[in-house]
Motif scaffolding. Structure first.
Motif, PDB file in Angstrom:
ATOM      1  N   ALA A 269     106.071 125.705  28.412  1.00 54.88           N
ATOM      2  CA  ALA A 269     107.365 126.574  28.448  1.00 54.88           C
ATOM      3  C   ALA A 269     108.629 125.715  27.960  1.00 54.88           C
ATOM      4  N   THR A 270     109.404 125.893  27.059  1.00 54.52           N
ATOM      5  CA  THR A 270     110.723 125.173  26.946  1.00 54.52           C
ATOM      6  C   THR A 270     111.998 125.924  26.982  1.00 54.52           C
ATOM      7  N   GLN A 271     112.673 125.686  27.894  1.00 56.63           N
ATOM      8  CA  GLN A 271     114.046 126.079  28.081  1.00 56.63           C
ATOM      9  C   GLN A 271     114.108 127.635  27.857  1.00 56.63           C
TER      10      GLN A 271
ATOM     11  N   ALA B 274     100.020 127.758  20.414  1.00 63.29           N
ATOM     12  CA  ALA B 274     100.851 128.728  19.656  1.00 63.29           C
ATOM     13  C   ALA B 274     101.842 129.435  20.237  1.00 63.29           C
ATOM     14  N   ASP B 275     102.844 129.768  19.614  1.00 61.44           N
ATOM     15  CA  ASP B 275     104.290 130.397  20.135  1.00 61.44           C
ATOM     16  C   ASP B 275     103.994 131.904  20.152  1.00 61.44           C
ATOM     17  N   ILE B 276     103.768 132.147  21.444  1.00 61.91           N
ATOM     18  CA  ILE B 276     103.362 133.630  21.658  1.00 61.91           C
ATOM     19  C   ILE B 276     104.474 134.611  21.388  1.00 61.91           C
ATOM     20  N   TRP B 277     105.871 134.262  21.351  1.00 66.51           N
ATOM     21  CA  TRP B 277     106.811 135.264  21.269  1.00 66.51           C
ATOM     22  C   TRP B 277     107.117 135.206  19.511  1.00 66.51           C
ATOM     23  N   THR B 278     106.327 134.587  18.877  1.00 65.76           N
ATOM     24  CA  THR B 278     106.364 134.836  17.346  1.00 65.76           C
ATOM     25  C   THR B 278     105.283 135.801  17.072  1.00 65.76           C
ATOM     26  N   LEU B 279     104.261 136.249  17.642  1.00 68.06           N
ATOM     27  CA  LEU B 279     103.358 137.092  17.273  1.00 68.06           C
ATOM     28  C   LEU B 279     103.733 138.540  16.994  1.00 68.06           C
ATOM     29  N   ASN B 280     103.169 139.334  16.185  1.00 63.80           N
ATOM     30  CA  ASN B 280     103.611 140.558  16.001  1.00 63.80           C
ATOM     31  C   ASN B 280     103.039 141.433  17.333  1.00 63.80           C
ATOM     32  N   ASP B 281     103.493 142.751  17.455  1.00 64.24           N
ATOM     33  CA  ASP B 281     102.861 143.761  18.431  1.00 64.24           C
ATOM     34  C   ASP B 281     101.361 143.618  18.854  1.00 64.24           C
ATOM     35  N   ASP B 282     100.814 143.645  17.474  1.00 65.46           N
ATOM     36  CA  ASP B 282      99.366 144.049  17.753  1.00 65.46           C
ATOM     37  C   ASP B 282      98.688 142.843  18.186  1.00 65.46           C
ATOM     38  N   GLN B 283      99.207 141.411  17.482  1.00 63.60           N
ATOM     39  CA  GLN B 283      98.545 140.181  18.111  1.00 63.60           C
ATOM     40  C   GLN B 283      99.299 140.066  19.710  1.00 63.60           C
ATOM     41  N   LEU B 284     100.329 140.455  19.928  1.00 67.54           N
ATOM     42  CA  LEU B 284     100.669 140.316  21.292  1.00 67.54           C
ATOM     43  C   LEU B 284      99.807 141.281  22.229  1.00 67.54           C
ATOM     44  N   ALA B 285      99.681 142.431  21.909  1.00 69.49           N
ATOM     45  CA  ALA B 285      98.668 143.286  22.783  1.00 69.49           C
ATOM     46  C   ALA B 285      97.091 142.634  22.831  1.00 69.49           C
TER      47      ALA B 285
ATOM     48  N   GLN C 114     111.043 128.968  24.345  1.00 66.52           N
ATOM     49  CA  GLN C 114     109.789 129.061  23.663  1.00 66.52           C
ATOM     50  C   GLN C 114     108.473 128.966  24.703  1.00 66.52           C
ATOM     51  N   VAL C 115     107.579 130.026  24.443  1.00 67.46           N
ATOM     52  CA  VAL C 115     106.331 129.779  25.374  1.00 67.46           C
ATOM     53  C   VAL C 115     105.153 129.645  24.476  1.00 67.46           C
TER      54      VAL C 115
END
Ligand SMILES: Nc1ncnc2c1ncn2[C@@H]1O[C@H](COP(=O)(O)OP(=O)(O)O)[C@@H](O)[C@H]1O
Ligand SMILES: [Mg+2]
Length: 238
Positions: free
Chosen positions: A12-14, A75-86, A69-70
């Protein structure tokens, strides 16, 4: 390309999260940096209200940071789309909460089977596997009863079985021993270290229970939204 397994489990960065706006804004996590590796049991320790749960939520794909950023396995999880995040939340992360979050009307085996059912696995097969995982946590004789019949420590074991049944590489415990007496709390954490931690897994434990600090591979301290530098257990060389 880097060989598999050399990426940190989490970095995790900042990362920053605030709630509310203007005068009422509360910054729960303030530009936090951390790295967690596979094979380690990392503790995050801090007083109530210091931002621990908010931090975990951002690391596990539940709560989007305002800044920062996490990365999980690079892989940067907060650039995933909703399906990928689920998909990430279902397959990569397992959660154990302070008050267990068991469904009171489901048997222990049914509770443990839930992640497999969510992955559309066959019901009977899922229940069989749940029984096997209840065996792993020493509850092979308690598979067909309701959670209310179990002690706090046993309920916590059910929650652990449910968290690990889908094979997540990252396990997150939010105040897992807060509702348990000291001996039971220590027994649970020592059990997790011996039977659940392995070199393909990373375990994050958030706690303000100093009684279990001895089990940490590394401890990060959180205070007022700030995550302080690492203290390696035993020695200062990390
Ligand atoms: N959903 C929310 N809405 C508003 N404030 C919140 C919310 N979640 C947490 N907070 C605030 O953020 C701060 C950190 O909370 P939390 O992450 O739950 O701390 P901890 O888990 O260390 O007790 C606290 O001041 C809390 O009141
Ligand atoms: Mg909390």
């Amino acid at each position: 390309m880097e060989a598999e397994g050399t990426e940190p489990a989490i970095s995790a960065t900042q990362i920053t999260k605030w709630f509310g706006e203007g005068e009422t804004r509360v910054t729960a996590v303030n530009h936090a940096n951390m790295v967690a590796h596979f094979g380690e049991m990392l503790f995050i320790v801090g007083p109530s209200g210091s931002g621990k749960t908010t931090l975990l939520s951002m690391l596990s794909g539940i709560l989007r940071p305002n800044e920062g950023q996490v990365k999980v396995k690079g892989a940067d999880i907060w650039t995933l789309n909703d399906d990928q995040l689920a998909d990430f939340r279902l397959n990569t992360v397992g959660f154990v909460f302070q008050d267990y979050h068991l469904f009171p009307r489901l048997t222990t085996a049914e509770n443990v089977a839930i992640p497999l059912i969510l992955k559309q696995q066959d019901w009977n097969q899922s229940i069989d596997e749940a029984r096997r995982y209840l065996g792993v946590v020493g509850l092979q004789n308690r598979t067909e009863i309701l959670p209310v019949k179990l002690s706090g420590g046993e309920q916590q074991r059910v929650a652990i079985a449910r968290a690990i049944i889908g094979g997540p590489q990252i396990l997150i415990f939010d105040e897992p021993t807060a509702s348990l007496d000291g001996d039971t709390g220590r027994a649970i954490i020592s059990f997790v270290k011996d039977h659940v931690l392995n070199d393909k897994r990373c375990i994050l434990i958030v706690t303000h229970d100093a009684r279990i600090n001895e089990y940490a591979d590394r401890i990060l301290h959180m205070e007022d939204g700030h995550l302080a530098s690492t203290s390696a257990k035993g020695e200062g060389t990390e």
